[in-house]
Design an enzyme around this catalytic site. Structure first.
Site, PDB file in Angstrom:
ATOM      1  N   GLU A   1      52.862  46.056  34.776  1.00  0.00           N
ATOM      2  CA  GLU A   1      52.343  44.749  35.176  1.00  0.00           C
ATOM      3  C   GLU A   1      53.152  44.174  36.329  1.00  0.00           C
ATOM      4  O   GLU A   1      52.599  43.554  37.249  1.00  0.00           O
ATOM      5  CB  GLU A   1      52.360  43.790  33.981  1.00  0.00           C
ATOM      6  CG  GLU A   1      51.390  44.161  32.869  1.00  0.00           C
ATOM      7  CD  GLU A   1      49.955  44.243  33.356  1.00  0.00           C
ATOM      8  OE1 GLU A   1      49.480  43.275  33.998  1.00  0.00           O
ATOM      9  OE2 GLU A   1      49.302  45.282  33.115  1.00  0.00           O
TER      10      GLU A   1
ATOM     11  N   TRP B   1      51.975  45.900  39.439  1.00  0.00           N
ATOM     12  CA  TRP B   1      50.713  45.346  39.940  1.00  0.00           C
ATOM     13  C   TRP B   1      50.976  44.105  40.783  1.00  0.00           C
ATOM     14  O   TRP B   1      50.376  43.914  41.848  1.00  0.00           O
ATOM     15  CB  TRP B   1      49.789  44.975  38.773  1.00  0.00           C
ATOM     16  CG  TRP B   1      48.880  46.069  38.333  1.00  0.00           C
ATOM     17  CD1 TRP B   1      48.953  46.778  37.170  1.00  0.00           C
ATOM     18  CD2 TRP B   1      47.732  46.582  39.030  1.00  0.00           C
ATOM     19  NE1 TRP B   1      47.932  47.711  37.109  1.00  0.00           N
ATOM     20  CE2 TRP B   1      47.169  47.601  38.227  1.00  0.00           C
ATOM     21  CE3 TRP B   1      47.135  46.272  40.249  1.00  0.00           C
ATOM     22  CZ2 TRP B   1      46.039  48.309  38.611  1.00  0.00           C
ATOM     23  CZ3 TRP B   1      45.997  46.976  40.634  1.00  0.00           C
ATOM     24  CH2 TRP B   1      45.470  47.984  39.817  1.00  0.00           C
TER      25      TRP B   1
ATOM     26  N   TRP C   1      25.669  35.723  47.067  1.00  0.00           N
ATOM     27  CA  TRP C   1      26.099  34.989  45.880  1.00  0.00           C
ATOM     28  C   TRP C   1      25.211  33.769  45.640  1.00  0.00           C
ATOM     29  O   TRP C   1      24.743  33.121  46.583  1.00  0.00           O
ATOM     30  CB  TRP C   1      27.553  34.545  46.036  1.00  0.00           C
ATOM     31  CG  TRP C   1      28.524  35.676  46.195  1.00  0.00           C
ATOM     32  CD1 TRP C   1      29.124  36.079  47.347  1.00  0.00           C
ATOM     33  CD2 TRP C   1      29.008  36.551  45.167  1.00  0.00           C
ATOM     34  NE1 TRP C   1      29.956  37.151  47.107  1.00  0.00           N
ATOM     35  CE2 TRP C   1      29.905  37.460  45.783  1.00  0.00           C
ATOM     36  CE3 TRP C   1      28.787  36.651  43.789  1.00  0.00           C
ATOM     37  CZ2 TRP C   1      30.576  38.452  45.078  1.00  0.00           C
ATOM     38  CZ3 TRP C   1      29.444  37.636  43.076  1.00  0.00           C
ATOM     39  CH2 TRP C   1      30.320  38.529  43.715  1.00  0.00           C
TER      40      TRP C   1
ATOM     41  N   ASN D   1      46.605  36.464  30.441  1.00  0.00           N
ATOM     42  CA  ASN D   1      46.153  37.413  31.456  1.00  0.00           C
ATOM     43  C   ASN D   1      44.826  38.084  31.104  1.00  0.00           C
ATOM     44  O   ASN D   1      43.955  38.233  31.968  1.00  0.00           O
ATOM     45  CB  ASN D   1      47.225  38.483  31.690  1.00  0.00           C
ATOM     46  CG  ASN D   1      46.833  39.433  32.813  1.00  0.00           C
ATOM     47  OD1 ASN D   1      46.635  39.006  33.947  1.00  0.00           O
ATOM     48  ND2 ASN D   1      46.697  40.709  32.500  1.00  0.00           N
TER      49      ASN D   1
ATOM     50  N   TRP E   1      33.204  34.783  44.020  1.00  0.00           N
ATOM     51  CA  TRP E   1      34.552  34.885  43.469  1.00  0.00           C
ATOM     52  C   TRP E   1      35.545  33.972  44.165  1.00  0.00           C
ATOM     53  O   TRP E   1      36.537  33.550  43.574  1.00  0.00           O
ATOM     54  CB  TRP E   1      35.051  36.335  43.554  1.00  0.00           C
ATOM     55  CG  TRP E   1      35.093  36.928  44.931  1.00  0.00           C
ATOM     56  CD1 TRP E   1      34.098  37.611  45.567  1.00  0.00           C
ATOM     57  CD2 TRP E   1      36.185  36.874  45.863  1.00  0.00           C
ATOM     58  NE1 TRP E   1      34.493  38.007  46.828  1.00  0.00           N
ATOM     59  CE2 TRP E   1      35.778  37.569  47.037  1.00  0.00           C
ATOM     60  CE3 TRP E   1      37.471  36.332  45.824  1.00  0.00           C
ATOM     61  CZ2 TRP E   1      36.594  37.715  48.148  1.00  0.00           C
ATOM     62  CZ3 TRP E   1      38.298  36.477  46.944  1.00  0.00           C
ATOM     63  CH2 TRP E   1      37.857  37.163  48.085  1.00  0.00           C
TER      64      TRP E   1
ATOM     65  N   TRP F   1      41.140  38.373  41.282  1.00  0.00           N
ATOM     66  CA  TRP F   1      39.739  37.980  41.458  1.00  0.00           C
ATOM     67  C   TRP F   1      38.931  39.075  42.149  1.00  0.00           C
ATOM     68  O   TRP F   1      37.789  39.350  41.763  1.00  0.00           O
ATOM     69  CB  TRP F   1      39.660  36.667  42.243  1.00  0.00           C
ATOM     70  CG  TRP F   1      39.737  35.487  41.318  1.00  0.00           C
ATOM     71  CD1 TRP F   1      40.845  34.789  40.961  1.00  0.00           C
ATOM     72  CD2 TRP F   1      38.648  34.924  40.591  1.00  0.00           C
ATOM     73  NE1 TRP F   1      40.519  33.811  40.053  1.00  0.00           N
ATOM     74  CE2 TRP F   1      39.176  33.870  39.811  1.00  0.00           C
ATOM     75  CE3 TRP F   1      37.286  35.197  40.516  1.00  0.00           C
ATOM     76  CZ2 TRP F   1      38.383  33.094  38.967  1.00  0.00           C
ATOM     77  CZ3 TRP F   1      36.485  34.421  39.678  1.00  0.00           C
ATOM     78  CH2 TRP F   1      37.023  33.388  38.928  1.00  0.00           C
TER      79      TRP F   1
END
Length: 260
Positions: free
Chosen positions: A73, A76, A105, A140, A158, A181
């Site tokens: 994590e 990331w 969208w 998370n 988004w 996102w």
């Protein structure tokens, strides 16, 4: 800084070994909750790695362990920072995958507001958004579930969700937030494929099986049992909205949206 070091020490000592098995369950205290300290520079990733190494007897852990899962994590987090440096357009509202730059969208302010307010009719989504709005923090796993719901169930841009999270999160980090996102919207680097669409009902049943997290943030659902609480629209519940969209229909719509 002292509080950051104390939290790090407590997490490593009491929760690190179980991190891999507990981190996805929002009712548990299974995550480090160190992101606010990392975000403002009161704690560094190197300090976290050093604490892990000391806990592991002087070496970094195997990736299959709880400690290894936490290292992943942290990686990331650093990865998304490198993406921001190498591809700065993602910080300017552009998708990493340019082919998704013209997706049509939906513009639906009412549905977007219902998502923001935690009034979608899906308990796990609404509990998560309520947690965010009241505390400035969100688990998370739930960041992924709520983000994917906005993008793929409601087909709302988004970038609107990205901005909303940044306006609320006490640990709001531009690189990590943008990366998360775009992962959920399938527009980012190493993102979830477009056909991966989280089912908010099964996510709820799997990661909050007893409804403990839901009851904590949605007291109006307290009376429902552990099965009913994941689908309250099947039962007479006062002061709780019906689902904003049907999951099966929304999933099919999203698949056509991305294919087109």
């Amino acid at each position: 800084e002292d509080a950051a070091q104390q939290r790090l020490a407590e997490f490593v000592e009491d929760h690190l070994d179980d991190y891999g098995s507990e981190r996805d369950f929002p009712a548990l205290d299974g995550t480090s909750q160190l992101s606010p300290y990392l975000n403002v520079g009161l704690l560094s990733v190197r300090q976290c790695l050093e604490a892990i190494s000391l806990h592991q007897g002087g070496h970094l852990p195997d990736t299959k362990t709880g400690a290894g899962s936490w290292v992943n994590e942290l990686i990331w987090r650093e990865f998304y920072r490198h993406v921001l440096v190498g591809f700065p357009q993602v910080s300017q509202g552009e998708p990493f995958k340019q082919r998704y730059g013209t997706l049509p969208w939906r513009n639906d302010p009412d549905e977007f507001q219902r998502w923001c307010d935690g009034r979608t009719g899906y308990p796990l989504i609404d509990a998560a958004m309520t947690q965010l709005n009241q505390t400035g923090w969100m688990h998370n796993r739930l960041r992924m579930v709520t983000a994917m719901f906005l993008c793929k169930h409601l087909l709302i841009d988004w970038r609107l969700g990205e901005r909303y999270f940044m306006s609320r999160l006490v640990d709001g980090d531009q690189a990590a937030n943008n990366g998360g996102w775009q992962w959920c919207a399938s527009t980012g680097t190493d993102a979830a494929p477009y056909f991966r669409i989280f089912n908010p009902i099964t996510q709820s049943q799997r990661f909050d099986p007893k409804g403990e997290f839901i009851r904590r943030w949605l007291p109006q659902l307290q009376a429902l049992d552990n099965k009913q609480i994941h689908e309250p629209w099947k039962h007479a519940v006062v002061d709780y909205p019906d689902p904003i969209v049907d999951h099966k229909a929304a999933r099919l719509r999203a698949l056509e949206f991305y294919k087109g």
